[in-house]
Design an enzyme around this catalytic site. Structure first.
Site, short mmCIF file in Angstrom:
data_model
loop_
_atom_site.label_atom_id
_atom_site.label_comp_id
_atom_site.label_asym_id
_atom_site.label_seq_id
_atom_site.Cartn_x
_atom_site.Cartn_y
_atom_site.Cartn_z
N MET A 81 5.81 -2.94 -13.35
CA MET A 81 4.86 -1.98 -12.68
C MET A 81 5.17 -0.57 -13.28
SD MET A 81 5.87 -3.19 -8.83
CE MET A 81 4.74 -2.03 -7.94
N HIS A 82 4.20 0.08 -12.87
CA HIS A 82 3.92 1.85 -13.23
C HIS A 82 3.75 2.29 -14.53
CE1 HIS A 82 5.75 1.52 -9.22
NE2 HIS A 82 6.81 1.02 -9.58
N ASP A 240 4.66 -7.13 -10.51
CA ASP A 240 5.55 -8.33 -10.83
C ASP A 240 6.48 -8.41 -9.36
OD1 ASP A 240 7.25 -6.03 -10.73
OD2 ASP A 240 8.24 -6.61 -12.80
O1 LIG Z 1 9.60 -0.22 -10.86
C1 LIG Z 1 9.60 -1.18 -10.61
C2 LIG Z 1 9.17 -1.46 -9.05
O2 LIG Z 1 8.69 -0.37 -8.48
C3 LIG Z 1 10.27 -2.44 -11.28
O3 LIG Z 1 10.78 -3.61 -10.46
C4 LIG Z 1 9.24 -2.95 -12.40
O4 LIG Z 1 7.98 -3.50 -11.64
C5 LIG Z 1 10.06 -3.62 -13.60
O5 LIG Z 1 10.38 -4.99 -13.07
P1 LIG Z 1 11.09 -6.05 -14.07
O6 LIG Z 1 10.84 -5.90 -15.41
O7 LIG Z 1 12.65 -5.71 -13.71
O8 LIG Z 1 10.87 -7.29 -13.38
#
Ligand SMILES: O=C(CO)[C@@H](O)[C@H](O)COP(=O)(O)O
Ligand SMILES: Nc1ncnc2c1ncn2[C@@H]1O[C@H](COP(=O)(O)OP(=O)(O)O)[C@@H](O)[C@H]1O
Length: 499
Positions: A81-82, A240
């Site tokens: 995300m983000h 995700d």
């Molecule tokens: O920043 C967040 C949720 O706000 C993280 O959960 C990212 O979405 C990355 O996820 P992974 O690579 O650890 O699955």
């Protein structure tokens, strides 16, 4: 037989899953890509690496698939995300993507809170300003790289950019848009007010779609390289964590997810956006239409373990590193770890805090450090469980997915620390499975994601809390909670010595 593909664009790697109509994973391909960390707190990736890795993973999947490519009916995405992908008017990438775990934007977060006001910010976005979100990153580029920002005409999130490159069509789904801090989370539209207050042109925001919406077909050059059919339908996909929740069946009130990838997440289903956690946990749109989820995030969960391995046991497989953790007692013989390798989000929104080992003794060996890291990650996630319980939620069963669900002693540790039953599913690939389910529902195989979950998701192992160990961990968790306030001022003083 029909098949769908779920593509999970993670932080460490992209994983593509080929799933049949019964939910069985019949093919899998993974490609890793590097993280670019120029300074402490910086975290970037080259979007071209994601595209290349996704194409290679898809090609491998189709090469190893025995059936006809026409049987692969749909594909969809789950994405870290983000992350900010900034594009010019020709849809060319203007700079490396700035990722979710990059914490350079503390000044921009303060600016957002000051210009919008905490209450209004919560009213529109349901969240407070945190370094990881996309909006502060946009403002950082505007402040520090004005020549780059001037050329920007659109921003996308990681999986949206990859989808754009595969289909030629650019859009963003609501579950990922919620993590930008520019979405009016209740109205499901970009907030003109947020853009105005922060001096951003709303035309930078891409068209919005639902996770299950069809967003076009693969470009001819992409079908040629990947071996997929031009008839394969492409669905938007989701954040995700939204996909992890779908892939773990968190589709009704009362269900809780623990997802340990690079980050770690405790997530709970919400049927609407009416609850008020005052920004203590994230509150985002779910991938299932009309619903929401709340979650607490540990920035360096799986990352702590991979950091330990890469630093002190280079080249060793996780299975080997974790082989002896069961022989170390709960509490790691007095060694305690806090997982703040790149700052923290929940419950301490603090970009300058850093991790620590407390209680190092000459008798401690690598296995003690390894167990202490697993315990520290799990304690950190327990802070989110505690927040949920304090706000009246019942957390008695937790579905565990991601890399952290691959090790039995760690799953038992989760049950003992959370004092809850922990369930591992047959496939621990939560986000990738969630993406495949979005494609399956999009293709019309099921009337709803819930119906799809009933067919696709099968429990594998159940871990119940052991009352004696629960007691030990309760005592240790109290000590763990004292480490943050004791080390926060020290971390701040050390900040100027960091790279
Ligand atoms: O920043 C967040 C949720 O706000 C993280 O959960 C990212 O979405 C990355 O996820 P992974 O690579 O650890 O699955
Ligand atoms: N066999 C294993 N046992 C325990 N933890 C593991 C194992 N394999 C991977 N992990 C953990 O999971 C993390 C990767 O999780 P994954 O969900 O694959 O990543 P991503 O963040 O890229 O989506 C690793 O950093 C590691 O900490």
């Amino acid at each position: 037989m029909g098949y769908v593909i779920g593509i999970d664009l993670g932080t460490s790697a992209v994983k593509a899953l080929l799933v049949d109509r019964t939910g069985e994973v019949v093919g899998e391909a993974t490609r890793a890509y590097p993280l670019i960390q120029e300074k402490s707190g910086y975290s970037e990736q080259n979007p071209e690496d994601w595209v290349r890795a996704t194409i290679v993973a898809l090609s491998e999947l189709t090469e190893n698939f025995g059936g006809s490519r026409e049987e692969i009916e749909g594909l969809s995405f789950s994405g870290q995300m983000h992350g900010l992908v900034l594009l010019d008017g020709e849809m060319r990438v203007l700079r490396n993507a700035i990722l979710w775990n990059d914490t350079r934007t503390t000044a921009q977060c303060t600016e957002i809170e000051e210009r919008v006001g905490r209450e209004r910010l919560l009213g529109i976005t349901k969240n407070i300003a945190m370094e990881g979100f996309t909006l502060p990153k946009l403002l950082w580029v505007k402040d520090h790289e004005p020549a780059v920002f001037e050329q920007a005409r659109m921003f996308l999130l990681p999986k949206d950019y990859v989808r754009y490159r595969l289909t030629g069509s650019a859009e963003m789904d609501l579950s990922d848009a919620a993590g930008t801090l520019l979405l009016d989370v209740r109205k499901n539209e970009w907030s003109g007010e947020m853009c105005r207050l922060l001096g951003l042109d709303e035309s930078l925001c891409p068209p919005l779609v639902e996770s299950q919406d069809e967003t076009g077909r693969l470009l001819p050059e992409m079908t040629a390289i990947t071996g997929l059919s031009p008839n394969t339908r492409v669905f938007a996909g989701g954040a995700d964590n939204a996909c992890g929740a779908i892939g773990a069946g968190i589709l009704e009130e009362g269900k809780t997810l623990c997802s340990i990838g690079t980050s770690g997440v405790i997530l709970s289903y919400e049927e609407d956006a009416r609850k008020d956690f005052g920004g203590k946990v994230h509150y985002f749109n779910h991938g299932a239409p009309g619903s929401y989820y709340t979650m607490g995030v540990t920035l360096s969960a799986g990352h702590s373990l991979s950091w330990l391995r890469d630093t002190f046991a280079e080249g060793v497989y996780f299975e080997e590193l974790l082989r002896d953790v069961g022989s170390v007692p709960a509490g790691s013989d007095g060694l305690l770890y806090t997982p703040y390798l790149s700052g923290e989000r929940t419950p301490h929104v603090d970009a300058s805090i850093r991790g620590s080992f407390i209680g190092i003794d000459a008798s401690h060996r690598l296995r003690h450090f390894t167990r202490a890291v697993l315990e520290g990650i799990t304690f950190s996630l327990n802070e989110s469980i505690r927040l949920f319980r304090e706000n009246g939620k019942t957390v008695d069963t937790v579905v565990s997915v991601g890399g952290g669900a691959r090790n039995a002693p760690w799953l038992q540790m989760q049950a003992d620390v959370f004092d809850a039953t922990v369930v591992r599913l047959k496939s621990e690939q939560g986000p990738g499975m969630g993406a495949a389910m979005l494609a399956a529902a999009g293709c019309g195989w099921f009337d709803s994601l819930k119906e799809c979950a009933d067919v696709f998701l099968k429990p594998d192992m159940v871990y119940r809390p052991d009352p004696e160990t629960v007691g030990i961990y309760e005592e240790l968790f109290d000590i763990y909670r004292d480490v943050y306030p004791a080390t926060a001022p020290i971390s701040r003083r050390l900040a100027k010595f960091r790279k």
